[in-house]
Design an enzyme around this catalytic site. Structure first.
Site, PDB file in Angstrom:
ATOM      1  N   ASP A  32       0.845  -1.198   0.000  1.00  0.00           N
ATOM      2  CA  ASP A  32       0.000   0.000   0.000  1.00  0.00           C
ATOM      3  C   ASP A  32       0.878   1.245   0.000  1.00  0.00           C
ATOM      4  O   ASP A  32       1.710   1.427   0.894  1.00  0.00           O
ATOM      5  CB  ASP A  32      -0.900  -0.003   1.240  1.00  0.00           C
ATOM      6  CG  ASP A  32      -1.815   1.199   1.313  1.00  0.00           C
ATOM      7  OD1 ASP A  32      -3.007   1.058   0.999  1.00  0.00           O
ATOM      8  OD2 ASP A  32      -1.334   2.296   1.676  1.00  0.00           O
ATOM      9  N   LYS A  66      -3.099   5.687  -4.209  1.00  0.00           N
ATOM     10  CA  LYS A  66      -4.198   6.611  -3.907  1.00  0.00           C
ATOM     11  C   LYS A  66      -4.104   7.886  -4.741  1.00  0.00           C
ATOM     12  O   LYS A  66      -3.013   8.370  -5.028  1.00  0.00           O
ATOM     13  CB  LYS A  66      -4.169   6.964  -2.413  1.00  0.00           C
ATOM     14  CG  LYS A  66      -4.161   5.743  -1.511  1.00  0.00           C
ATOM     15  CD  LYS A  66      -3.993   6.115  -0.041  1.00  0.00           C
ATOM     16  CE  LYS A  66      -3.781   4.878   0.804  1.00  0.00           C
ATOM     17  NZ  LYS A  66      -2.400   4.339   0.670  1.00  0.00           N
ATOM     18  N   HIS A 100      -7.699   9.460  -1.694  1.00  0.00           N
ATOM     19  CA  HIS A 100      -6.990   9.545  -0.418  1.00  0.00           C
ATOM     20  C   HIS A 100      -7.798  10.265   0.661  1.00  0.00           C
ATOM     21  O   HIS A 100      -7.846   9.829   1.807  1.00  0.00           O
ATOM     22  CB  HIS A 100      -5.642  10.238  -0.616  1.00  0.00           C
ATOM     23  CG  HIS A 100      -4.617   9.832   0.386  1.00  0.00           C
ATOM     24  ND1 HIS A 100      -3.275   9.831   0.131  1.00  0.00           N
ATOM     25  CD2 HIS A 100      -4.730   9.401   1.666  1.00  0.00           C
ATOM     26  CE1 HIS A 100      -2.598   9.414   1.199  1.00  0.00           C
ATOM     27  NE2 HIS A 100      -3.469   9.161   2.136  1.00  0.00           N
TER      28      HIS A 100
END
Length: 282
Positions: A32, A66, A100
């Site tokens: 991530d 993101k 985000h």
């Protein structure tokens, strides 16, 4: 989507590369990152290195990044930003693309752009991060695709007792960022007591608790020994009684939340910039 992954927030490109490679080498299958972290190039280099070292293919891992707050907007703007991110990561696609933060003026339009990218096949799933119930309800009403996940701060002292059930009721998966409470939860007396009882680290107790709560978890570490240790949570279980004890630690305290950001609140402490790192795309 694997339910335990490595996150790289506040990690420079060099360290992100080494951490990601170590994670993949040691069994992690989810990574991530985010444009805001300023380390997508390092993360991409770590993915390439880790796959080579582990003898794996791209499809063997799950990569999340993101949409940056400052690059939200119409389709052309979001698509341009996303293509830059793919280039920085050195990938042809991402498995999950999250918004985000819900920038009030643009989050509906930005999500529609993400839906279009999904339909074009460049993203395998889309979702959001840091959405409270009010903004999630507005998004659900205006969107075609239900967000796959809502990535939120989640740890023993902040269990999102209002957001978690709302998201679950709409088939939105909760993903935890800051699962260890920024490290603060590690010293909690109950967590320490359970660590002794189960002969595990405090971090393993918390991560196992989140696993048993069915929370997808993104945990950060830059040390290979700790990266390995954090993943060793599958050969023991917490009793239902001990899970309930940790549940009682919830204080609803967030370390960071929406109103802290200048682009929403002029008095906020956080600006609309790459988070603490140089913009490697210049």
């Amino acid at each position: 989507m694997p339910r335990l992954g490595l996150g790289v927030w506040k990690t420079d490109n060099h360290t992100a590369r080494d951490s990601v490679a170590a994670a993949i080498r040691n069994g992690y299958r989810a990574i991530d990152t985010a444009r805001q972290y300023g380390n997508e190039q390092g993360t991409g280099a770590g993915i390439k290195l880790g796959l080579e070292q582990a003898g794996l293919k791209r499809d063997d891992i799950f990569v999340t990044t993101k949409l940056y707050n400052g690059e939200q907007g119409d389709y052309d703007q979001v698509a341009k930003a996303f293509e830059h991110q793919l280039s920085d990561l050195g990938l042809d696609y991402v498995d999950l693309y999250l918004m985000h933060w819900p920038v009030d003026a643009t989050f509906i339009e930005s999500y529609h752009a993400m839906e279009r990218l999904y339909h074009e096949g460049k993203i395998r799933a889309i979702g959001v991060s840091n959405f409270d119930n009010d903004r999630m309800a507005k998004l659900l009403e205006a969107s075609e695709i239900v967000p796959a996940v809502n990535q939120m701060e989640f740890n023993p002292t902040n269990q999102e007792h209002d957001i978690l059930p709302f998201d679950q009721s709409h088939s939105v998966e909760m993903t935890a960022w800051s699962p260890l409470g920024g490290g603060a939860s590690l010293s909690n007396p109950l967590i320490q007591e359970l660590a002794k009882k189960y002969q595990r680290s405090a971090a393993q107790i918390i991560l196992r608790w989140e696993w048993q709560r069915d929370i997808v978890t993104v945990v950060k570490s830059t040390h290979e020994k700790r990266i390995i240790q954090n993943s060793q949570i599958f050969d023991f279980s917490l009793s239902d009684e001990d899970v309930q004890k940790i549940n009682q630690l919830d204080q609803g305290k967030r370390g960071l939340w929406y109103d802290d950001f200048q682009w929403h609140n002029p008095k906020g402490a956080y600006g609309n910039s790459i988070d603490q790192w140089p913009d490697t795309r210049k």
